[in-house]
Scaffold this active site. Structure first.
Site, PDB file in Angstrom:
ATOM      1  NE  ARG A 143     -38.944 -59.905 -55.215  1.00  9.47           N
ATOM      2  CZ  ARG A 143     -39.123 -59.526 -53.940  1.00  9.47           C
ATOM      3  NH1 ARG A 143     -39.833 -60.270 -53.106  1.00  9.47           N
ATOM      4  NH2 ARG A 143     -38.587 -58.390 -53.512  1.00  9.47           N
ATOM      5  N   GLY A 187     -46.238 -56.824 -45.704  1.00 11.98           N
ATOM      6  CA  GLY A 187     -45.697 -55.602 -46.301  1.00 11.98           C
ATOM      7  C   GLY A 187     -45.219 -55.855 -47.718  1.00 11.98           C
ATOM      8  CG  ASP A 239     -36.853 -60.157 -43.252  1.00  8.55           C
ATOM      9  OD1 ASP A 239     -37.174 -59.032 -42.825  1.00  8.55           O
ATOM     10  OD2 ASP A 239     -37.200 -60.595 -44.361  1.00  8.55           O
ATOM     11  CE  LYS A 269     -42.335 -63.648 -45.153  1.00  7.63           C
ATOM     12  NZ  LYS A 269     -42.382 -62.192 -45.420  1.00  7.63           N
ATOM     13  CB  SER A 270     -38.491 -62.654 -51.129  1.00  2.00           C
ATOM     14  OG  SER A 270     -38.320 -62.005 -49.907  1.00  2.00           O
TER      15      SER A 270
HETATM   16  C1  S3P Z   1     -38.687 -58.247 -48.675  1.00  2.00           C
HETATM   17  C2  S3P Z   1     -37.873 -57.202 -48.390  1.00  2.00           C
HETATM   18  C3  S3P Z   1     -37.502 -56.810 -47.030  1.00  2.00           C
HETATM   19  C4  S3P Z   1     -37.865 -57.861 -45.991  1.00  2.00           C
HETATM   20  C5  S3P Z   1     -39.201 -58.479 -46.246  1.00  2.00           C
HETATM   21  C6  S3P Z   1     -39.242 -59.104 -47.619  1.00  2.00           C
HETATM   22  C7  S3P Z   1     -38.991 -58.550 -50.085  1.00  2.00           C
HETATM   23  O1  S3P Z   1     -38.140 -55.600 -46.712  1.00  2.00           O
HETATM   24  O2  S3P Z   1     -37.849 -57.308 -44.696  1.00  2.00           O
HETATM   25  O3  S3P Z   1     -39.485 -59.486 -45.298  1.00  2.00           O
HETATM   26  O4  S3P Z   1     -39.482 -59.648 -50.375  1.00  2.00           O
HETATM   27  O5  S3P Z   1     -38.746 -57.678 -50.924  1.00  2.00           O
HETATM   28  P1  S3P Z   1     -37.490 -54.193 -47.139  1.00  2.00           P
HETATM   29  O6  S3P Z   1     -37.008 -54.365 -48.506  1.00  2.00           O
HETATM   30  O7  S3P Z   1     -38.570 -53.163 -47.061  1.00  2.00           O
HETATM   31  O8  S3P Z   1     -36.390 -53.954 -46.150  1.00  2.00           O
END
Ligand code: S3P
Length: 443
Positions: free
Chosen positions: A33, A101, A326, A28-29
């Site tokens: 990006r 988020g 996570d 997902k991350s």
């Molecule tokens: C993520 C960073 C994490 C994670 C989120 C994905 C990212 O949050 O909890 O699911 O893709 O950068 P934080 O960096 O705010 O802890």
């Protein structure tokens, strides 16, 4: 767009041995990006293995609204024609980031140093989450930002006309804050520096370097310091998204706790900044073998072979929290089946995720007969030989809470219910069919 408003209750039941291969979705991350950097690059970025979860689809839609040409060619195969650093245009409508988020924080960063305006919104869960952690430093670049009371969404940003470089110490270890500031730094003359208390996931740094930006990381006495030189020309690159180690955590957990199980989970990212769950599971005595280690899409990956295991409780050090942030919900489920207590330290950030994950896991585990202790920044789960189950968990629009309790029910004595399986589509749309193929029993 958030998932449909109609809640979809679901139950999982004690299952026979899980066997077979679990092809978990793309990371997902990295998917977020790839779309964002593709939109900020010149030329066509071809993406394979993109996660087609709702969170990422919302980011794809947002990039189109800022002027990129985003096209789906087939399952996981996408292309993005970027507009170049500083090339975003003001979107016509409001940018709805749904439940994500990562999506909202990274996109706010990506546009905050370009002289355009955008308004961001999200679902009920995202609208409760703190945004000052990103909007405060973004306004130091020169952006003008208005937010609902308490620095919550909806938020309107007028990007800086003459952005100034920034050196910023993040108050919490957060890859989202770091990445928002690095993306903002792309359109700033000079160096943008982010110093974080612990290293967090480094996908932005890896991908920025791959697209031709100058980015350097170093460990210093004041913390982990990342420096980006602004105004590069980002060159479009092919991105092969590896499979998500966070999503892999769910079938891995199921195989560990359901007696007789043996599964393979191929091609999972083993990036050390994401590896904390697997380090912890090995300390707990988990039978996991990492086969065929290799590099894919600039990330280390391996095939996981996982067998049912007798586990013992451990204490997870606070310094490891960022590398498995996570994974604490699913670790707390695994811990319920371990011998002794599992203590999770330094996890205050869990309280501001898609839900307050300490509270959601503690209440749901208690409802299923498991003893849990919590403080503001720690959680302790007392394992037991047989987890009674028979309870129901409230998921609070949180995909990982929903999946964690469905996994609990596969090995508990009695069925475990959740109030809403809908949010699972945000990160793992194929979760139920994939787990069912392994032998999991849901209804
Ligand atoms: C993520 C960073 C994490 C994670 C989120 C994905 C990212 O949050 O909890 O699911 O893709 O950068 P934080 O960096 O705010 O802890």
């Amino acid at each position: 767009m958030s998932h449909s408003a109609e809640p979809r209750p679901m139950t999982s039941r004690r299952s026979g041995p899980l066997t077979g291969e679990a092809l978990v979705p793309g990371d997902k991350s990295i998917s977020h990006r790839a779309l964002i950097l593709g939109a900020m690059a010149v030329g066509e970025t071809r993406i394979t293995g993109l996660l087609e979860g709702q969170d990422v689809l919302d980011t794809a839609k947002a990039m189109a609204a800022f002027g990129a040409q985003v096209t789906r060619h087939g399952p996981g195969e996408w292309s993005v024609h970027g507009v170049g650093v500083g090339g975003f245009r003001s979107p016509e409508g409001v940018i709805d980031c749904g439940n994500s988020g990562t999506g909202v924080r990274l996109i706010m960063g990506a546009m905050a140093t370009t002289p355009i305006a955008a308004t961001f919104t999200g679902d009920a869960s995202l609208s409760r989450r703190p945004m000052a952690r990103v909007t405060d430093p973004l306004s130091q670049f020169g952006a003008r930002i208005t937010a609902r009371d308490g620095d919550r969404l909806p938020i309107t940003i007028e990007g800086a006309t003459d952005p100034v470089p920034l050196t910023y110490r993040t108050p919490v270890a957060s890859a989202q804050i770091k990445s928002a500031l690095l993306l903002a730094g792309l359109n700033v003359p000079g160096d943008t520096v982010v110093i974080e208390p612990e290293p967090t996931r480094d996908h932005s740094e890896r991908m920025l370097a791959g697209f031709g930006a100058q980015v350097r990381s170093e460990t210093t006495p004041e913390g982990h310091r990342v420096t980006l030189t602004g105004r590069p020309e980002l060159r479009a690159q092919p991105v092969a998204v590896p499979r998500d180690p966070s999503s892999a955590g769910f079938p891995v957990a199921a195989a560990l706790i359901v007696p007789g199980s043996e599964i393979r989970v191929p091609g999972v990212s083993r990036n050390p900044t994401r590896d904390g769950l697997y380090v912890t599971l090995q300390e707990m005595g988990a039978d996991i073998t990492f086969q065929n280690p290799r590099e894919e899409g600039g990330e280390p990956v391996a095939d996981l072979l996982v067998r049912h295991s007798r586990l013992k409780g451990v204490s997870v050090p606070a310094e490891r929290a960022a590398s498995m942030i996570d994974e604490f919900p699913i670790l707390s489920v695994i811990a319920a089946f371990a011998e002794g207590a599992t203590v999770m330290n330094g996890v205050a950030e869990l309280r501001v995720k898609e839900s307050d994950r300490i509270d959601a896991m503690a209440r749901g585990l208690e409802a299923n007969g498991v003893r849990v202790e919590e403080t503001r920044d720690s959680m302790t789960v007392h394992g037991m030989p047989q987890v009674p189950g028979g309870g129901s968990a409230v998921t609070h629009l949180d995909h990982r809470i929903a999946m964690s309790f469905l996994i609990l029910g596969l090995a508990a004595e009695n069925p475990v219910g959740i109030d809403d399986a809908g949010p699972i589509t945000t990160s793992f749309p194929d979760f139920v069919p994939l787990m069912t193929r392994l032998g999991a029993s849901f209804d």
